[in-house]
Design a protein around this motif. Structure first.
Motif, PDB file in Angstrom:
ATOM      1  N   THR A 195      -6.215  91.815 -38.606  1.00 18.71           N
ATOM      2  CA  THR A 195      -5.513  91.243 -39.814  1.00 18.71           C
ATOM      3  C   THR A 195      -6.146  90.120 -40.256  1.00 18.71           C
ATOM      4  O   THR A 195      -6.926  89.660 -39.648  1.00 18.71           O
ATOM      5  CB  THR A 195      -4.074  90.742 -39.131  1.00 18.71           C
ATOM      6  OG1 THR A 195      -4.120  89.583 -38.229  1.00 18.71           O
ATOM      7  CG2 THR A 195      -3.187  91.965 -38.700  1.00 18.71           C
ATOM      8  N   LYS A 207       1.258  85.743 -46.362  1.00 14.65           N
ATOM      9  CA  LYS A 207       1.205  86.873 -45.576  1.00 14.65           C
ATOM     10  C   LYS A 207      -0.004  87.546 -45.403  1.00 14.65           C
ATOM     11  O   LYS A 207      -1.089  86.782 -45.653  1.00 14.65           O
ATOM     12  CB  LYS A 207       1.939  87.829 -46.514  1.00 14.65           C
ATOM     13  CG  LYS A 207       3.415  87.408 -46.770  1.00 14.65           C
ATOM     14  CD  LYS A 207       3.984  88.602 -47.541  1.00 14.65           C
ATOM     15  CE  LYS A 207       5.662  88.433 -47.301  1.00 14.65           C
ATOM     16  NZ  LYS A 207       6.310  89.452 -47.717  1.00 14.65           N
ATOM     17  N   HIS A 208      -0.382  88.673 -44.658  1.00 15.12           N
ATOM     18  CA  HIS A 208      -1.468  88.911 -44.085  1.00 15.12           C
ATOM     19  C   HIS A 208      -1.704  90.638 -44.361  1.00 15.12           C
ATOM     20  O   HIS A 208      -0.910  91.339 -44.611  1.00 15.12           O
ATOM     21  CB  HIS A 208      -2.081  88.822 -42.747  1.00 15.12           C
ATOM     22  CG  HIS A 208      -1.098  89.497 -41.713  1.00 15.12           C
ATOM     23  ND1 HIS A 208       0.147  88.765 -41.056  1.00 15.12           N
ATOM     24  CD2 HIS A 208      -1.152  90.612 -41.357  1.00 15.12           C
ATOM     25  CE1 HIS A 208       0.752  89.367 -40.275  1.00 15.12           C
ATOM     26  NE2 HIS A 208      -0.124  90.846 -40.345  1.00 15.12           N
ATOM     27  N   ALA A 209      -3.133  91.075 -44.509  1.00 12.13           N
ATOM     28  CA  ALA A 209      -3.223  92.292 -44.559  1.00 12.13           C
ATOM     29  C   ALA A 209      -3.691  92.741 -43.188  1.00 12.13           C
ATOM     30  O   ALA A 209      -4.330  92.167 -42.442  1.00 12.13           O
ATOM     31  CB  ALA A 209      -4.840  92.600 -45.401  1.00 12.13           C
ATOM     32  N   ALA A 210      -3.444  94.024 -42.844  1.00 11.28           N
ATOM     33  CA  ALA A 210      -3.593  94.778 -41.579  1.00 11.28           C
ATOM     34  C   ALA A 210      -4.426  95.912 -41.597  1.00 11.28           C
ATOM     35  O   ALA A 210      -4.658  96.856 -42.841  1.00 11.28           O
ATOM     36  CB  ALA A 210      -2.296  94.897 -40.925  1.00 11.28           C
ATOM     37  N   ILE A 265       6.711  97.885 -41.023  1.00  9.89           N
ATOM     38  CA  ILE A 265       5.715  98.263 -42.368  1.00  9.89           C
ATOM     39  C   ILE A 265       6.353  99.667 -42.637  1.00  9.89           C
ATOM     40  O   ILE A 265       6.291 100.695 -41.730  1.00  9.89           O
ATOM     41  CB  ILE A 265       4.471  98.465 -41.840  1.00  9.89           C
ATOM     42  CG1 ILE A 265       3.821  97.045 -41.381  1.00  9.89           C
ATOM     43  CG2 ILE A 265       3.666  98.900 -43.126  1.00  9.89           C
ATOM     44  CD1 ILE A 265       2.538  97.049 -40.803  1.00  9.89           C
ATOM     45  N   ASN A 278       3.581  97.266 -48.497  1.00  9.74           N
ATOM     46  CA  ASN A 278       4.561  97.326 -47.411  1.00  9.74           C
ATOM     47  C   ASN A 278       5.872  96.807 -48.474  1.00  9.74           C
ATOM     48  O   ASN A 278       5.830  95.973 -49.099  1.00  9.74           O
ATOM     49  CB  ASN A 278       4.486  96.118 -46.470  1.00  9.74           C
ATOM     50  CG  ASN A 278       5.604  96.247 -45.501  1.00  9.74           C
ATOM     51  OD1 ASN A 278       6.358  96.991 -45.397  1.00  9.74           O
ATOM     52  ND2 ASN A 278       5.517  95.391 -44.425  1.00  9.74           N
ATOM     53  N   SER A 293       8.832  90.981 -43.613  1.00  5.38           N
ATOM     54  CA  SER A 293       7.291  91.242 -42.934  1.00  5.38           C
ATOM     55  C   SER A 293       6.404  90.493 -43.286  1.00  5.38           C
ATOM     56  O   SER A 293       6.311  90.100 -44.455  1.00  5.38           O
ATOM     57  CB  SER A 293       7.108  92.727 -43.063  1.00  5.38           C
ATOM     58  OG  SER A 293       6.016  92.846 -42.257  1.00  5.38           O
ATOM     59  N   THR A 297       3.179  91.237 -43.113  1.00  4.49           N
ATOM     60  CA  THR A 297       2.161  92.283 -43.498  1.00  4.49           C
ATOM     61  C   THR A 297       2.379  92.535 -45.101  1.00  4.49           C
ATOM     62  O   THR A 297       3.642  93.161 -45.370  1.00  4.49           O
ATOM     63  CB  THR A 297       2.214  93.237 -42.624  1.00  4.49           C
ATOM     64  OG1 THR A 297       2.132  92.827 -41.338  1.00  4.49           O
ATOM     65  CG2 THR A 297       1.150  94.341 -43.075  1.00  4.49           C
ATOM     66  N   VAL A 300      -1.713  97.297 -45.900  1.00  8.35           N
ATOM     67  CA  VAL A 300      -2.018  98.027 -44.849  1.00  8.35           C
ATOM     68  C   VAL A 300      -3.309  98.645 -45.150  1.00  8.35           C
ATOM     69  O   VAL A 300      -3.293  99.616 -46.066  1.00  8.35           O
ATOM     70  CB  VAL A 300      -1.321  98.621 -44.015  1.00  8.35           C
ATOM     71  CG1 VAL A 300      -1.729  99.540 -42.828  1.00  8.35           C
ATOM     72  CG2 VAL A 300       0.030  97.821 -43.418  1.00  8.35           C
TER      73      VAL A 300
END
Length: 158
Positions: free
Chosen positions: A19, A31-34, A81, A102, A107, A109, A112
């Motif tokens: 991530t 927030k984050h990217a996975a 997700i 998402n 969340s 995330t 993705v």
């Protein structure tokens, strides 16, 4: 409020590779990217426009050998997700990378990057330019990395 569960979504079992924060200035929380790899061949081929639910496989061999298949059903963990496959990000000789946004707001995330082993008609469904770019990559490209997916049936997947 989270979206209602979608009975028509394709459940995809994945392994999370990593991530990274997205740092969206309009968002109060980071927030984050996975980055995820498809671990088990999905019931329906993944394609742009499709709704998917991602679940993480836990407690299994991270690098299953082709000569030693794991026959017992995997344990899964909900990743919060669920979203739409909006586009193809990368096309390589043996893999396709999709972008999934998402829809679950609670969340952490936001997006993705879903990598899947490309078996046309079985793991992915490509149309138009995406199909042509994959054909070109198949003949001209080299394989940078493999993401083998297991062939098992999982009860309860839709």
């Amino acid at each position: 409020m989270p979206p209602a569960p979608n009975n028509h979504a394709n459940t995809v079992l994945v392994r999370v590779r990593g991530t990274a924060p997205t740092h969206n200035p309009s968002c109060a929380i980071w927030k984050h990217a996975a980055w995820c790899d498809v671990a088990v061949i999905p019931n329906k081929s993944i394609e742009v426009g499709q709704r998917v639910v991602l679940k993480k496989i836990i407690g299994r061999d991270e690098n299953p050998g082709e000569d030693e298949p794991q026959v017992d059903p995997p344990n899964v963990q909900d990743l919060d997700i669920e979203g739409d496959v909006i586009r193809v990000r990368a096309v390589e000789k043996e893999t396709i990378e999709f972008v999934v946004t998402n829809r679950i707001e609670r969340s952490m995330t936001e997006v993705v990057y879903l990598t899947v082993e490309c078996v046309l008609g079985e793991t992915v469904k490509l149309t138009g330019w995406n199909w042509w770019s994959h054909r070109l990559a198949w003949f001209l490209g080299t394989a940078s990395r493999r993401t083998p997916a297991e062939r098992i049936s999982v009860a309860g997947r839709t």
